[in-house]
Scaffold this active site. Sequence first.
Site: not given
Ligand code: SAM
Length: 215
Positions: A46, A120, A124, A156, A193-196
């Site tokens: 993951e 993320d 942009k 989302d 997931t938490e975000y979900e």
């Molecule tokens: N997957 C989780 C969820 O759905 O609840 C977290 C979503 S959060 C928006 C995105 C996560 O991806 C963050 O914790 C961020 O630090 C991590 N992340 C972003 N870019 C990354 C990268 N290049 N390598 C590893 N993790 C990364």
Amino acid sequence: MRLRRKPWIDEAVKEFESFVCLDAKEEMKGRWRSLFADPAAPLWVEIGTGKGNFIAQMAQLHGDVNFIGIEVQLGVLYYAAKKCAAAETENVRLLRFDAAALESIFAAQEIDRIFINFCDPWPKKRHAKRRLTYRLFLDRYCRLLRAGGCLCFKSDNRGLFDFTLEELTARRWSLSEVTYDLHNSDIVNEAMTEYEAKFSAKGQPIFHCLATRPT
Ligand code: SAM
């Protein structure tokens, strides 16, 4: 998810050093499976594990699979480690690592399945190359996945989802299980997931696709 840096976490995370790796090295290429009780089991990775809800649940559901969670922020990874420890999962390893450099620590075809959940969106246009489903990321995943291996994607964000489908199609991945409303579809959603959980509680639809790597 950007968490404020908490210096105490540098110390606290050591409690989980038996399954958390903070300095993954090139020497591990092709050897990740050897860290698990069953090195012959499939390896599911993951990317952007966040606080670990998904990987902890999946590891419980699939005791016959080896899991690696990759998260770039230590302050977030720590909470994932706590969750996996509480779930008493033996089949999870967590790496603090940047997914952009995955090919420096994983060998070609070492991975069976990749999950990217709610990454993320980088809305942009000039930041499109930072999206974890930008075509150069997909090309890396393709090299790391075994033949027939697949990428499971949830989001989302409609803009990011449409972008992801376009990128996958442009790179000739085979799409299946494409839905614009996962929670009201026939597709089995094994773990949230938490975000979900947060977005679906607000009534937002969840987008999902499964993509098999090109041969
Ligand atoms: N997957 C989780 C969820 O759905 O609840 C977290 C979503 S959060 C928006 C995105 C996560 O991806 C963050 O914790 C961020 O630090 C991590 N992340 C972003 N870019 C990354 C990268 N290049 N390598 C590893 N993790 C990364």
